[in-house]
Design a protein around this motif. Structure first.
Motif, short mmCIF file in Angstrom:
data_model
loop_
_atom_site.label_atom_id
_atom_site.label_comp_id
_atom_site.label_asym_id
_atom_site.label_seq_id
_atom_site.Cartn_x
_atom_site.Cartn_y
_atom_site.Cartn_z
N ASP A 1 10.00 83.50 27.39
CA ASP A 1 10.23 82.75 26.46
C ASP A 1 10.73 81.03 26.58
O ASP A 1 10.88 80.05 25.38
N LEU A 2 11.04 81.13 27.66
CA LEU A 2 11.56 79.93 28.13
C LEU A 2 10.20 79.39 28.24
O LEU A 2 9.92 77.85 27.23
N ALA A 3 9.54 79.78 28.41
CA ALA A 3 7.55 79.18 28.70
C ALA A 3 7.31 78.37 27.08
O ALA A 3 6.44 77.61 27.07
N LYS A 4 7.53 79.43 26.26
CA LYS A 4 6.96 79.73 25.43
C LYS A 4 7.94 78.05 24.51
O LYS A 4 7.21 77.47 23.39
N LEU A 5 8.97 78.36 25.17
CA LEU A 5 10.00 76.49 24.42
C LEU A 5 9.57 75.36 24.99
O LEU A 5 9.58 74.60 24.50
N TRP A 6 8.98 75.68 25.92
CA TRP A 6 8.80 74.73 26.86
C TRP A 6 7.04 74.27 26.86
O TRP A 6 7.35 72.38 25.74
N GLU A 7 6.26 74.91 26.38
CA GLU A 7 5.21 74.72 25.34
C GLU A 7 5.57 74.31 23.95
O GLU A 7 4.90 73.06 23.26
N HIS A 8 6.02 74.09 23.06
CA HIS A 8 6.21 73.88 21.93
C HIS A 8 6.41 72.76 21.69
O HIS A 8 6.40 72.35 21.50
N THR A 9 8.08 71.98 22.90
CA THR A 9 8.38 71.24 22.78
C THR A 9 7.97 70.03 23.90
O THR A 9 7.16 68.99 22.54
N LEU A 10 6.80 70.41 24.49
CA LEU A 10 6.22 69.41 25.35
C LEU A 10 4.67 69.55 24.08
O LEU A 10 4.27 68.09 23.96
N GLU A 11 4.53 69.62 24.01
CA GLU A 11 3.07 69.30 22.38
C GLU A 11 3.44 68.67 21.74
O GLU A 11 2.78 67.81 20.87
N SER A 12 4.48 69.30 21.15
CA SER A 12 5.36 68.44 20.01
C SER A 12 5.93 67.16 19.76
O SER A 12 5.69 65.71 19.30
N PHE A 13 5.99 67.07 21.21
CA PHE A 13 6.71 65.37 21.88
C PHE A 13 4.90 64.89 22.57
O PHE A 13 4.87 63.37 21.66
N MET A 14 3.62 65.30 22.88
CA MET A 14 2.27 64.62 23.59
C MET A 14 2.09 64.27 22.28
O MET A 14 1.58 63.24 21.68
N ALA A 15 2.15 64.96 20.81
CA ALA A 15 1.38 65.18 20.11
C ALA A 15 1.99 63.31 19.00
O ALA A 15 1.97 62.84 18.38
N GLU A 16 3.27 63.12 18.95
CA GLU A 16 3.67 62.51 18.19
C GLU A 16 3.72 61.52 18.74
O GLU A 16 3.42 59.69 18.61
N ALA A 17 4.22 61.36 20.15
CA ALA A 17 3.01 59.90 20.88
C ALA A 17 1.55 59.60 21.36
O ALA A 17 1.59 57.92 21.01
N ARG A 18 1.36 60.51 20.76
CA ARG A 18 -0.16 60.07 20.82
C ARG A 18 -0.29 59.94 19.47
O ARG A 18 -1.09 58.19 19.41
N THR A 19 0.41 60.22 18.65
CA THR A 19 0.34 59.45 16.94
C THR A 19 0.89 58.23 17.20
O THR A 19 0.32 56.99 16.39
N ILE A 20 1.30 57.37 17.66
CA ILE A 20 2.41 56.41 18.45
C ILE A 20 1.72 55.46 18.57
O ILE A 20 1.01 54.67 17.58
N VAL A 21 0.95 55.60 19.70
CA VAL A 21 -0.95 55.38 20.02
C VAL A 21 -1.81 54.76 19.65
O VAL A 21 -2.54 53.68 19.43
N LYS A 22 -2.00 55.96 18.61
CA LYS A 22 -3.06 55.81 17.38
C LYS A 22 -2.74 55.06 16.42
O LYS A 22 -3.93 53.68 16.08
N GLU A 23 -1.77 54.62 16.07
CA GLU A 23 -1.13 54.03 14.93
C GLU A 23 -2.01 52.35 15.10
O GLU A 23 -2.01 51.34 14.70
N ALA A 24 -1.40 51.81 16.64
CA ALA A 24 -1.52 50.61 17.01
C ALA A 24 -3.11 50.10 17.60
O ALA A 24 -3.75 49.06 17.16
N ASN A 25 -3.63 51.48 17.84
CA ASN A 25 -5.11 50.76 18.60
C ASN A 25 -5.80 52.79 18.11
O ASN A 25 -5.37 53.43 19.08
N PRO A 26 -6.77 53.30 17.04
CA PRO A 26 -6.74 54.09 17.39
C PRO A 26 -8.18 54.42 18.50
O PRO A 26 -8.60 55.80 18.69
N ASP A 27 -8.21 52.82 19.17
CA ASP A 27 -9.73 53.38 20.36
C ASP A 27 -8.87 53.14 21.44
O ASP A 27 -9.24 53.44 22.56
N MET A 28 -7.43 53.24 21.35
CA MET A 28 -6.34 53.24 22.92
C MET A 28 -6.74 54.62 23.34
O MET A 28 -6.61 55.72 22.80
N GLY A 29 -7.09 55.09 24.29
CA GLY A 29 -7.31 56.06 25.54
C GLY A 29 -5.74 56.54 25.48
O GLY A 29 -4.73 55.90 26.17
N PHE A 30 -5.45 57.84 25.54
CA PHE A 30 -4.37 58.94 25.96
C PHE A 30 -4.56 60.22 25.93
O PHE A 30 -5.44 60.33 25.93
#
Length: 667
Positions: free
Chosen positions: A187-216
C-alpha cells in the motif's frame, strides 16, 4: 538523438552556506572545453540543485546567496553559438533549503525521524504530498519556463521516496483518502506511485504550457512499468557500472523496447556522483560507453562543476577521449532497434525498497537481475519485456520466478506457445495463482500438488539439459512446486530432498543439510503444446544465480534454452566461451549490427573498478538472418571479414575483441 548523443550532465549542487559561487565562471570558455571534448548536449544543474538553490537571477527562485553571476543566462547564448543543446535540471526530491526553512515539509521515517538534513550532515528530502510542491516547487518551475522557453527540456531529479518513508501527516492524510494502509509495504508503494505520477503530470503541464516543444523527463522511473509513465518524453537510464555490474545491462534491455527516445547516463567518477578529486579509469569509461552504444545508443557522462564555476581540464580530457571512442562507432549504434530473439517477461514493479522477498508484491529484483545475468554471461542476446509488449516476435520467453504477472497474459501466452513459441518457467510463484496454475498444468501436462513447505531443495538436470553440469545435485533456495507428471511430458531434471528430510531452516553445520534421497516429484518437466514447447522448472534458478553465481546453475538454464531452441532455430550464436563477453544484436536499415563488449573487473572491496580489459581473439559467430549478406565487416576497424553462407546460416570469425567491436552485416 543524432545531435544529442554525446551529452554531459553537469551537476552543481552547492550548499547555501558556500560564500563564493560562480566567481570564475566563463560561459565562452566552458563551451569551448565542451566542444573540444566532442560534447554536443548538456543538462546543467542551474535550475534547482539538490541543495535547493537556483543559479540564475530571479525574483521567484531561491537564488544561491553567494552567486556572483547569472550562470544560466550567460551559458545559453554561448552554447547556441557552438551548436550545443542545453537542458536544465530541477531537483524536487532532494531539496535541502526547502526543509531547512520549512522542517514541516520534510519526509518522515516510520520511527518519526525527519529527513531535514540532520544539521547539514545528510540530504534533505521534501515530501511530495506536502505544501512544498504547490508553494515552493511549482511556482519556481512555472517562472523558469516562462523566462527560458528556449531551453531544450527540463530534467527532474530524484522523483522518488527513499526507503522507510514517508509517514508525515500529509502522507497519512492522503493514504486515508485513497483507502490505503500506510504500514503495508504494497500500500505504501501504491501511495508513492499515485503521488509521484500526479506530481509529474502537473510538472509536465507547467512545462508544456510555456513551450509544447520543450522536453520533459525524470530519473528514478526506470523500473518495469514505471518507465511507461505518460508524463515522460524520453528516458534517461542512470546506471554507472561503479554501482554494480548488472543493473544497466538488464534494464537497458527493457528501456530499448518502449518506443520512446532514450539514452543512458554514467559518470566520470570512479565511486559515485560528486566524489571530487577522482577520475574514472579511461578503460572503464570506454567500456561503459560501449555497453550504452550496444543497447541504448546515446550517451551522457556526468560531471560536477566546482563552486567557482571553473571546469577541471583533466575531466574533459578524459571525457573527450571517451567520446572520440564513441564517435568512431556511433553511426552504427544510434537509432537502432533490437532484433527480437529471447525475452524475459517481467512483472510490473512497485517502488518498494526492502531487503526481504516478502516486501515485494511482484517478481523479486534478484530474479529479474539474475535472469538477465544468466543470459548476459551466457553470451545470449536478449530483451526484457512487460505485459504490454507483443510476444510473437520472440522465439523464446522466460518467466523467471514471476509472482504478479497480469493474469490476462495467460491468454496471450497460450496463443504464443500453441502457435510455435517456446516458454521457460522457473520457480513456484505463479503456481500459487489459481488461473496461472490451471493454465500451466494444461500446457506442461502436470498436476500441481502444492509448493514445498521448506525454503530450498536440490536440483539435478538429466539427459539433454545435463551438458557441462556435474552429476551432483545443486541446492537452490525457494519453495519448489511439486507435480504429478501426465503422459506426454518428459522429466528433464530431478528434485532431491535434504538428508533425512532435515528442513533448510534447521542449521546443519554452516548452512543446510546435505543431499538425501530423490524426491517423488520432478525438478523440471518438458512438454509440447500445439506447435510450441514449454519447460517448467521447480527451482528458482534466476534468483539463485544472482545470489550464488554458480556457473552450473547458469549452464542448466542455457541447456534448457538450447533444448527448446535447437541451434538451427537460434538467431545468433557467439562462441566466446567466457562470461565476460556481452552480446547485443541490433538492426538498422539494411543491416544487422552485432555488438560484442568485453567486461573485466578487478578485485575490489567497494565499487566496481575496471582498469584493463584483456584482448580476446578468434570468436566464432553464427547469424541466421532472412537473407544472405552482401558484406560483413567490423567497426571501427572497417576490416572486411571472410564469411560463409549455407542453409540460412552466415558464419564468420571475429579476429579480435578489445572492449568493444561491432560486426556489421549488410544486405
Amino acid at each position: 538523438m543524432q545531435n544529442e548523443n554525446r551529452k554531459i550532465h553537469l551537476d552543481f549542487h552547492t550548499p547555501y552556506w558556500v560564500k563564493e559561487v560562480g566567481q570564475q565562471f566563463d560561459a565562452e570558455k566552458l563551451v569551448k572545453v565542451w566542444k573540444n571534448a566532442h560534447i554536443n548536449a548538456a543538462t546543467v544543474v542551474f535550475g534547482l540543485c539538490a541543495c535547493g538553490n537556483a543559479y540564475y537571477e530571479s525574483e521567484h527562485a531561491p537564488v544561491h546567496p553567494g552567486l556572483k553571476t547569472d550562470m544560466l543566462r550567460e551559458l545559453l547564448p554561448a552554447a547556441e553559438r557552438e551548436g550545443i543543446t542545453i537542458y536544465v535540471h530541477f531537483g524536487p526530491g532532494i531539496n535541502d533549503r526547502s526543509v531547512v526553512e520549512h522542517p514541516e515539509w520534510a519526509m518522515v521515517c516510520e520511527s518519526g525521524r525527519r529527513l531535514d538534513t540532520n544539521g547539514g550532515k545528510e540530504w534533505g528530502w521534501a515530501c511530495f504530498n506536502s505544501p512544498y510542491v504547490t508553494e515552493w516547487f511549482y511556482p519556481q518551475l512555472r517562472d523558469f519556463v516562462r523566462q527560458f522557453p528556449q531551453v531544450a527540456g527540463v530534467f527532474l531529479d530524484m522523483v522518488t521516496y527513499p526507503r522507510d518513508t514517508c509517514y508525515c501527516s500529509h502522507c497519512r492524510t492522503k493514504a486515508v483518502e485513497l483507502g490505503l494502509n500506510i504500514h503495508q509495504p504494497s500500500d505504501l508503494a501504491k501511495l508513492w506511485e499515485h503521488t509521484l505520477e500526479s506530481f509529474m503530470a502537473e510538472a509536465r503541464t507547467i512545462v508544456k504550457e510555456a513551450n509544447p516543444d520543450m522536453g520533459f523527463t525524470s530519473n528514478c522511473r526506470w523500473f518495469v512499468g514505471g518507465a511507461r509513465s505518460k508524463s515522460l518524453d524520453s528516458i534517461e537510464l542512470e546506471a554507472p557500472v561503479s554501482w554494480n555490474s548488472y543493473h544497466y545491462a538488464v534494464m537497458s534491455r527493457y528501456i530499448r523496447n518502449l518506443g520512446i527516445p532514450h539514452n543512458a547516463q554514467t559518470t566520470r567518477f570512479p565511486k559515485n556522483w560528486g566524489y571530487f578529486g577522482s577520475l574514472n579509469n579511461e578503460v572503464q569509461l570506454k567500456y561503459e560507453c560501449a555497453t550504452i552504444l550496444a543497447t541504448l545508443g546515446a550517451i551522457c557522462i556526468g560531471d560536477h562543476l566546482p563552486a567557482s564555476g571553473k571546469p577541471e581540464q583533466a575531466v574533459y580530457d578524459l571525457i573527450g577521449t571517451a567520446y572520440e571512442f564513441v564517435k568512431d562507432r556511433e553511426d552504427w549504434a544510434l537509432d537502432a532497434r533490437t532484433v527480437p530473439y529471447i525475452a524475459i517477461l517481467a512483472d510490473y514493479q512497485q517502488m518498494v525498497r526492502g531487503d526481504r522477498a516478502e516486501d515485494f508484491g511482484h517478481q523479486a529484483p534478484e530474479s529479474l537481475y539474475g535472469a538477465g545475468l544468466t543470459l548476459l554471461e551466457g553470451n545470449r542476446h536478449f530483451d526484457v519485456i512487460d505485459a504490454q509488449h507483443e510476444l510473437e516476435p520472440f522465439k523464446l520467453i522466460w518467466l523467471a520466478e514471476n509472482v504478479s504477472l497480469d493474469e490476462a497474459m495467460s491468454v496471450n501466452l497460450d496463443a504464443y506457445v500453441y502457435n510455435g513459441g517456446k516458454l521457460l518457467v522457473t520457480g513456484g510463484g505463479l503456481w500459487s495463482s489459481t488461473l496461472w496454475r490451471s493454465w500451466l498444468e494444461r500446457v506442461a501436462k502436470v498436476r500441481w500438488l502444492g509448493n514445498a513447505c521448506e525454503d530450498g531443495e536440490f536440483f539435478q538436470p538429466v539427459e539433454q539439459i545435463a551438458k557441462d553440469v556435474p552429476s551432483a545435485p545443486m541446492f537452490v533456495k525457494g519453495y519448489f512446486p511439486r507435480w504429478d507428471v501426465y503422459e506426454g511430458a518428459a522429466i528433464v531434471a530431478e528434485a532431491y530432498r535434504p538428508y533425512e528430510n532435515i528442513p533448510p531452516s534447521q542449521r546443519y553445520g554452516h548452512f543446510h543439510a546435505p543431499v538425501g534421497e530423490k524426491a517423488s516429484y520432478p525438478g523440471a518437466v518438458r512438454a509440447a503444446y500445439g506447435a510450441g514447447e514449454v519447460i517448467v522448472c521447480a527451482a528458482e534458478l534466476a534468483r539463485d544465480y544472482f545470489r550464488i553465481g554458480s556457473k552450473h546453475v547458469r549452464q542448466s538454464v542455457l541447456n534448457m534454452i538450447d533444448a527448446l531452441l535447437p541451434f538451427s532455430e537460434q538467431t545468433v550464436e557467439v562462441h566466446a566461451h567466457s562470461p565476460s563477453v556481452e552480446v547485443s544484436l541490433m538492426e538498422k536499415e539494411g543491416m544487422w549490427v552485432l555488438h560484442l563488449t568485453q567486461y573485466s573487473a578487478k578485485r575490489h572491496t567497494g565499487n566496481t573498478v575496471i582498469e584493463e580489459v584483456p584482448l580476446r581473439y578468434d570468436i566464432p559467430v553464427v547469424l541466421r538472418p532472412q537473407q544472405p549478406p552482401k558484406r560483413v565487416y567490423t567497426v571501427p576497424t572497417m576490416e572486411e571479414l571472410e564469411w560463409s553462407w549455407h542453409d540460412g546460416e552466415m558464419r564468420c570469425t571475429v579476429p579480435e575483441l578489445h572492449i568493444h567491436v561491432m560486426v556489421v552485416v549488410e544486405w
